[in-house]
Write an enzyme that holds these catalytic residues in place. Structure first.
Site, PDB file in Angstrom:
ATOM      1  N   GLU A 180      56.445 -36.873   2.527  1.00 16.89           N
ATOM      2  CA  GLU A 180      55.454 -35.894   2.052  1.00 16.89           C
ATOM      3  C   GLU A 180      55.406 -35.821   0.538  1.00 16.89           C
ATOM      4  O   GLU A 180      55.533 -34.746  -0.061  1.00 16.89           O
ATOM      5  CB  GLU A 180      55.757 -34.512   2.638  1.00 16.89           C
ATOM      6  CG  GLU A 180      55.567 -34.469   4.143  1.00 16.89           C
ATOM      7  CD  GLU A 180      55.588 -33.063   4.720  1.00 16.89           C
ATOM      8  OE1 GLU A 180      56.198 -32.176   4.107  1.00 16.89           O
ATOM      9  OE2 GLU A 180      55.010 -32.862   5.792  1.00 16.89           O
ATOM     10  N   GLU A 375      54.800 -37.020  12.121  1.00 22.35           N
ATOM     11  CA  GLU A 375      55.207 -35.636  12.391  1.00 22.35           C
ATOM     12  C   GLU A 375      54.001 -34.875  12.920  1.00 22.35           C
ATOM     13  O   GLU A 375      52.895 -35.048  12.415  1.00 22.35           O
ATOM     14  CB  GLU A 375      55.686 -34.897  11.124  1.00 22.35           C
ATOM     15  CG  GLU A 375      56.979 -35.382  10.570  1.00 22.35           C
ATOM     16  CD  GLU A 375      57.464 -34.565   9.365  1.00 22.35           C
ATOM     17  OE1 GLU A 375      57.065 -33.381   9.229  1.00 22.35           O
ATOM     18  OE2 GLU A 375      58.219 -35.129   8.562  1.00 22.35           O
TER      19      GLU A 375
HETATM   20  P1  P53 Z   1      59.277 -26.500   8.719  1.00 23.34           P
HETATM   21  C1  P53 Z   1      55.234 -27.696   4.405  1.00 23.34           C
HETATM   22  C2  P53 Z   1      53.992 -27.963   4.974  1.00 23.34           C
HETATM   23  C3  P53 Z   1      53.869 -28.985   5.890  1.00 23.34           C
HETATM   24  C4  P53 Z   1      54.982 -29.745   6.239  1.00 23.34           C
HETATM   25  O1  P53 Z   1      58.280 -27.733   8.496  1.00 23.34           O
HETATM   26  C5  P53 Z   1      56.198 -29.477   5.656  1.00 23.34           C
HETATM   27  C6  P53 Z   1      56.331 -28.455   4.730  1.00 23.34           C
HETATM   28  C7  P53 Z   1      57.644 -28.172   4.089  1.00 23.34           C
HETATM   29  O2  P53 Z   1      58.336 -27.280   4.871  1.00 23.34           O
HETATM   30  O3  P53 Z   1      57.308 -30.209   5.884  1.00 23.34           O
HETATM   31  C8  P53 Z   1      57.431 -31.161   6.916  1.00 23.34           C
HETATM   32  O4  P53 Z   1      60.580 -27.097   9.073  1.00 23.34           O
HETATM   33  C9  P53 Z   1      58.684 -31.916   6.604  1.00 23.34           C
HETATM   34  C10 P53 Z   1      59.814 -31.618   7.541  1.00 23.34           C
HETATM   35  C11 P53 Z   1      59.689 -30.188   8.033  1.00 23.34           C
HETATM   36  C12 P53 Z   1      58.417 -30.086   8.854  1.00 23.34           C
HETATM   37  O5  P53 Z   1      57.297 -30.453   8.086  1.00 23.34           O
HETATM   38  O6  P53 Z   1      59.304 -25.795   7.423  1.00 23.34           O
HETATM   39  O7  P53 Z   1      58.501 -33.296   6.475  1.00 23.34           O
HETATM   40  O8  P53 Z   1      61.022 -31.866   6.869  1.00 23.34           O
HETATM   41  O9  P53 Z   1      60.784 -29.749   8.759  1.00 23.34           O
HETATM   42  C13 P53 Z   1      58.166 -28.734   9.454  1.00 23.34           C
HETATM   43  O10 P53 Z   1      58.687 -25.701   9.819  1.00 23.34           O
END
Ligand code: P53
Length: 478
Positions: A180, A375
């Protein structure tokens, strides 16, 4: 066309995704050094995590033990195999391989850990997919060099990339350089520029300039890594990893549409550079207009041209909306508005399955490269019942709705999609909040936000559901 009975391509990579620091634990084992994640405390829903100057014994750091995957990975990989995973995306903790980041020789114990993990996956024909840098930069590089504000960090990253490509080239085909990389567009948020770039701004510093400079060095490092990876082994596929949040205009008013376009340019110039190998002109003008002090050399521009990515990996959770602000500059902290047509998750993320189809088409039109959804998922509170079940129908619904749109993009729109790895396939520490209670997994981990709990693993309802999606290659999603 009806979707029922139609399948994804035969070699489609179904799997799951995680990141080292969010599940491994063992933060000081096997010679590992401290990373950015190791000094980030527990936050909460709407409560930012604190970043401390070293480890403060009075604070709780959820990533130190996480879900103890470092010791329990054979049990967990076995569960992934039971679900039928074709691939498993994780990251290599930089600090297991180079504990401080600036050593010349790697740490053999760290390298052995990933050998064992990848072998365990391959035993079940699960293909490891690897991100090199996923929010886990060595703390020493942050303290001594100021993180990615320092050009020398490119060289340290290249040592790390080289060691990983050489060591694991026969076990890992798909790589991503920076997780990201564009999730620092919101440079006013401390956590976002710290996690991505190891930057602690000094009072009075221009954060926007800092972010662009750090991102430039990262993009150069990424391009150099793509080039080197191909020299080491031409079979390697090295991609970008972009946080895809499409930004819609709130109305069809032309000024809103133009503003949304600029917002998209501001969030996705990173993938423009990754894929096209050069800077968009509007951004160079933006640097000039603001008199940003940018260190960009002719050699950097050559590196960017010669190291374009093989595919676009991206995360997809939500979409954004904006309306005209009167000036054509997008500020992610202030300019987002609520979209009345979509509902938000309990953590305020605007859930939008149609936006996934839109995103796949948008990337496809813009770059003409293979795509990989690395993801996607719903962070939600789960309840373990007395008979140790989790009835997570809301998660099944979220994923079904997204897979349906993904299926249309592949089968109707003709998008070239490599695979789909839902986030946090086993419950782990949330990146934004540090919580365990913001769960994504098909596998429940008995652990609370404060770290208490047995760490036992349980299959959720979504475990059996996803097992069937993989077994039927998506043919039952209609
Ligand atoms: P969590 C922000 C917005 C979109 C994705 O996020 C993001 C974030 C940062 O938090 O991160 C990604 O765990 C990232 C993962 C993360 C996942 O999204 O905050 O690549 O490490 O865990 C979900 O709910």
């Amino acid at each position: 066309m009806t979707l029922r009975g139609k399948e994804f391509p035969e070699d489609f990579l179904w799997g799951g995704a995680v990141a080292a620091h969010q599940l491994e634990g063992g933060y000081d084992e096997g010679g590992k050094g401290l990373s950015a994640a190791d000094v980030t405390t527990l936050g909460g829903n709407g409560v930012p995590r604190k970043i401390t100057d070293g480890i403060d014994p009075n604070e709780y750091y959820p990533n130190h033990r996480a879900i103890d995957f470092y010791h329990r990975y054979p049990e967990d990989v076995k569960l992934f195999a039971e679900m039928g995973f074709k691939c498993f995306r994780t990251s290599i903790a930089w600090t297991r391989i180079f504990p401080n980041g600036d050593e010349t020789e790697p740490n053999e114990a760290g390298l052995e850990f990933y050998d064992k993990l990848f072998d365990e996956c391959l035993k079940y024909n699960i293909e490891p997919i690897v991100t090199l840098s996923h929010f886990e930069m060595p703390l020493h590089l942050i303290k001594e060099y100021g993180g990615w504000r320092d050009r020398r960090v490119i060289g340290f990253f290249m040592n790390f990339a080289q060691v990983c490509f050489e060591r694991y080239q026969d076990k890992v085909k798909y790589w991503m350089t920076f997780n990201e990389i564009n999730n620092q567009t919101n440079f006013e948020t401390d956590g976002s520029i710290f996690n991505n770039s190891g930057i602690v701004p000094k009072p009075g510093e221009n954060r926007e300039n800092l972010m662009y400079q750090a991102a430039h060095y990262e993009l150069v490092a990424s391009a150099q890594a793509v080039k080197l990876g191909h020299e080491i082994n031409p079979k390697l596929m090295i991609g970008s990893m972009i946080a895809m949040t499409p930004i819609y205009p709130l109305t069809s008013k032309p000024e809103d549409v133009l503003f949304a376009q600029r917002a998209m340019q501001t969030r996705f110039w990173f993938s423009d550079v990754h894929a096209n190998g050069f800077y968009p002109k509007w951004l160079l003008n933006h640097f000039k207009k603001h008199n940003f002090d940018m260190d960009i050399t002719a050699q950097d521009l050559k590196d960017l041209r010669e190291g374009t990515v093989d595919y676009i990996g991206f995360s997809y959770y939500m979409s954004f909306a904006v309306k005209d602000t009167g000036k054509l500059e997008y500020n992610e902290e202030h300019d987002l508005v609520e979209n009345p047509y979509v509902k938000a998750s309990d953590w305020g993320w605007q859930v939008d399955p149609v936006g996934l189809r839109y995103s796949l088409n948008w990337f496809n039109d813009r770059y003409h490269l293979p795509l990989f959804i690395v993801e996607n998922g719903l962070g939600a509170v789960d309840k373990l019942t007395d008979d140790k079940k989790v009835h997570d129908d809301y998660r099944i619904e979220y994923l079904t709705n997204h897979i349906r749109e993904m299926k249309k993009a592949v089968l109707e729109d003709g998008v070239d999609l490599i695979g789909y790895t839902p986030w946090g396939c086993i419950d782990l520490i949330a990146a934004s909040t540090g919580q365990m209670s913001k769960r994504y997994g098909f596998i429940y981990v008995d652990e609370n936000d404060d770290g208490s709990g047995s760490l036992d693993r349980y299959r959720k309802d979504s475990f059996y559901w996803f097992q069937n999606v993989i077994k039927t290659n998506g043919s039952e999603i209609e």
